[in-house]
Design a protein around this motif. Sequence first.
Motif, mmCIF file in Angstrom:
data_model
loop_
_atom_site.group_PDB
_atom_site.id
_atom_site.type_symbol
_atom_site.label_atom_id
_atom_site.label_comp_id
_atom_site.label_asym_id
_atom_site.label_seq_id
_atom_site.Cartn_x
_atom_site.Cartn_y
_atom_site.Cartn_z
ATOM 1 N N LEU B 166 -15.711 18.077 -37.442
ATOM 2 C CA LEU B 166 -16.709 17.927 -36.443
ATOM 3 C C LEU B 166 -16.621 18.989 -35.721
ATOM 4 O O LEU B 166 -17.583 19.325 -34.750
ATOM 5 N N ARG B 167 -15.521 19.832 -35.740
ATOM 6 C CA ARG B 167 -15.400 20.895 -34.666
ATOM 7 C C ARG B 167 -16.483 21.853 -34.589
ATOM 8 O O ARG B 167 -16.991 22.198 -35.801
ATOM 9 N N GLY B 168 -16.757 22.417 -33.306
ATOM 10 C CA GLY B 168 -17.763 23.567 -33.477
ATOM 11 C C GLY B 168 -19.062 23.122 -33.194
ATOM 12 O O GLY B 168 -19.302 22.158 -32.393
ATOM 13 N N THR B 169 -20.191 23.470 -33.945
ATOM 14 C CA THR B 169 -21.293 23.068 -34.050
ATOM 15 C C THR B 169 -21.630 21.594 -33.927
ATOM 16 O O THR B 169 -22.639 21.241 -33.315
ATOM 17 N N ALA B 170 -20.904 21.219 -35.049
ATOM 18 C CA ALA B 170 -21.213 19.434 -35.051
ATOM 19 C C ALA B 170 -20.946 18.723 -34.133
ATOM 20 O O ALA B 170 -21.931 17.976 -33.666
ATOM 21 N N ILE B 171 -20.003 18.706 -33.487
ATOM 22 C CA ILE B 171 -19.844 17.838 -32.155
ATOM 23 C C ILE B 171 -20.544 18.346 -31.134
ATOM 24 O O ILE B 171 -21.067 17.413 -30.060
ATOM 25 N N GLY B 172 -20.919 19.600 -31.022
ATOM 26 C CA GLY B 172 -21.985 20.082 -30.108
ATOM 27 C C GLY B 172 -23.230 19.448 -30.238
ATOM 28 O O GLY B 172 -23.797 18.981 -29.079
ATOM 29 N N LEU B 173 -23.777 19.226 -31.658
ATOM 30 C CA LEU B 173 -25.031 18.737 -31.782
ATOM 31 C C LEU B 173 -25.172 17.105 -31.334
ATOM 32 O O LEU B 173 -25.723 16.626 -30.864
ATOM 33 N N ILE B 174 -23.828 16.493 -31.752
ATOM 34 C CA ILE B 174 -23.469 15.235 -31.229
ATOM 35 C C ILE B 174 -23.591 14.974 -29.860
ATOM 36 O O ILE B 174 -24.256 14.156 -29.078
ATOM 37 N N MET B 175 -23.160 15.932 -29.022
ATOM 38 C CA MET B 175 -23.084 16.025 -27.717
ATOM 39 C C MET B 175 -24.382 15.830 -27.195
ATOM 40 O O MET B 175 -24.872 15.346 -26.111
ATOM 41 N N ALA B 176 -25.023 17.001 -27.746
ATOM 42 C CA ALA B 176 -26.649 17.133 -27.494
ATOM 43 C C ALA B 176 -27.335 15.814 -27.603
ATOM 44 O O ALA B 176 -28.200 15.718 -26.594
ATOM 45 N N GLY B 177 -27.107 15.143 -28.476
ATOM 46 C CA GLY B 177 -27.684 14.046 -28.703
ATOM 47 C C GLY B 177 -27.531 12.770 -27.606
ATOM 48 O O GLY B 177 -28.567 12.180 -27.434
ATOM 49 N N LEU B 178 -26.260 12.639 -27.136
ATOM 50 C CA LEU B 178 -25.694 11.635 -26.211
ATOM 51 C C LEU B 178 -26.324 12.067 -24.863
ATOM 52 O O LEU B 178 -26.992 11.353 -24.219
ATOM 53 N N MET B 179 -26.636 13.460 -24.721
ATOM 54 C CA MET B 179 -27.183 13.841 -23.460
ATOM 55 C C MET B 179 -28.769 13.585 -23.358
ATOM 56 O O MET B 179 -29.341 13.388 -22.613
ATOM 57 N N SER B 180 -29.390 13.785 -24.802
ATOM 58 C CA SER B 180 -30.368 13.504 -24.814
ATOM 59 C C SER B 180 -30.868 12.113 -24.547
ATOM 60 O O SER B 180 -31.934 11.550 -24.027
ATOM 61 N N LEU B 181 -30.032 11.297 -25.093
ATOM 62 C CA LEU B 181 -30.121 9.713 -24.887
ATOM 63 C C LEU B 181 -30.019 9.473 -23.322
ATOM 64 O O LEU B 181 -30.609 8.800 -22.691
ATOM 65 N N ALA B 182 -29.248 10.164 -22.489
ATOM 66 C CA ALA B 182 -29.192 9.923 -20.952
ATOM 67 C C ALA B 182 -30.440 10.432 -20.489
ATOM 68 O O ALA B 182 -30.759 9.855 -19.567
ATOM 69 N N PHE B 183 -31.005 11.358 -20.956
ATOM 70 C CA PHE B 183 -32.265 11.868 -20.477
ATOM 71 C C PHE B 183 -33.287 11.193 -20.577
ATOM 72 O O PHE B 183 -34.556 10.910 -19.989
ATOM 73 N N PHE B 184 -33.197 10.343 -21.955
ATOM 74 C CA PHE B 184 -34.259 9.070 -22.165
ATOM 75 C C PHE B 184 -34.393 8.023 -21.018
ATOM 76 O O PHE B 184 -35.442 7.726 -21.060
ATOM 77 N N GLY B 185 -33.460 8.047 -20.093
ATOM 78 C CA GLY B 185 -33.633 7.312 -18.961
ATOM 79 C C GLY B 185 -34.505 7.285 -18.056
ATOM 80 O O GLY B 185 -35.052 6.691 -17.244
ATOM 81 N N PHE B 186 -34.923 8.828 -18.081
ATOM 82 C CA PHE B 186 -36.059 9.129 -17.225
ATOM 83 C C PHE B 186 -37.413 8.788 -17.653
ATOM 84 O O PHE B 186 -38.449 9.057 -16.898
ATOM 85 N N VAL B 187 -37.548 8.414 -18.900
ATOM 86 C CA VAL B 187 -38.930 8.159 -19.445
ATOM 87 C C VAL B 187 -39.726 6.932 -18.444
ATOM 88 O O VAL B 187 -39.021 6.237 -18.049
ATOM 89 N N GLY B 188 -40.869 7.344 -18.079
ATOM 90 C CA GLY B 188 -41.661 6.294 -17.052
ATOM 91 C C GLY B 188 -41.640 6.727 -15.800
ATOM 92 O O GLY B 188 -42.269 6.107 -14.847
ATOM 93 N N VAL B 189 -40.573 7.774 -15.454
ATOM 94 C CA VAL B 189 -40.367 7.940 -13.900
ATOM 95 C C VAL B 189 -41.885 8.701 -13.480
ATOM 96 O O VAL B 189 -42.509 8.526 -12.424
#
Lengths: 196, 199
Positions: B166-189
Amino acid sequence: MGLSKEFTKGLWNELPPFRLVLGLCPVLAVTKSAETGLGMGLAVIFVLTCSNMLVSSLRKIIPRKVRIASFIVIIATFVIIVELTSQAFFYPIYEKLGIFIPLIVVNCIILGRAEAFASRNGIFASALDGLGIGLGYTVSLVVLGGIREILGSGTIFGADIMWASFRPFTFMVEAPGAFVSLGLLLGIMNAFSKSN
Amino acid sequence: MEYIVLIISAVLIKNILLAEYLGNCPFLGTSKRMDTAVGMGLSVIFVMTIATAVTYWVQYKVLNPLGLGYLQTIVFILVIAALVQFVEMFLRKFAPPLYQALGIFLPLITTNCAVLGTAILCIRREQTFPEAIVFGIASASGFTLALILLAGIRERLEISDVPKALRGTAIGLIMAGLMSLAFFGFVGVDGSLKALLHN
């Protein structure tokens, strides 16, 4: 070997989104379902093959200094053809792909192949290269789209395949699911190629 | 007041990287280190703001009156490429320190689909000129925010024990996914903000 290698390298050794890690935006955006992935893949095959052939046939005429700009104009021309054709004949898919059809023009894979391959090789080899890379890209899009569609909506190409009590995993069709499933797929690919 | 909703929506809710899937190549390519992330982010803010304004003008003052709307894609990408070149020359001549900092990122921006994507989105959503400018700045700020956040995470990942595959881009993508999940919390604001403003 030889020409057939130009075709087959796109299917594993240089499989675009995974090995080259290029052209990721459409990979993430249009893989909500296998169908949209397939539509995008076909559009990319067309643009990539045509632009590769045209770039290759003009490679001795285009001055080196303005080559990138010339490649972009060539690619944009074919993208407009795809845009207008899909708008006229495949409207539902055109609606679903939305802004990502004009954005094929900035897909790094296409410019990358023009620069790295077509500007140095003959027309026939370039056409095969375009077809191979395009096909690899399409397969990747359909596989990722399939996985996300099966888990996210319980269907594949719109047909119900999961058991009745299956609860769709909405996470997968939303943006976070796109990133995470692409990351995991990339990890699986890495694990496989290391064991070889 | 509508502009505040527009800004919040473009930065947090419909973040160009994490929700609209635009500009992911530079997102993963330049987020390995904090200094490259900051450089790329600032260059994108700079270019995207100008590009949105110029392409908007080109669409409504040149393409539409001449009935050349179908040339949008090709004209926009050429305008952006020329603009990036121009900005590069301008900075080299008049602001060498800024050029030193941003120079290597500028050529990459031509093929950054976030810039072209924002320009096309402004036209497709039929925004007014001030809206388009605000949208351009806000989208670019959202891009920079996500890029810098991910760079911070990835710098830490360097020293942590990630599975080999998972090193390199793969873990970067997964991290981006988790960040995207965090940003999902703003939906509806944006909806509740709008309701608040109308009362």
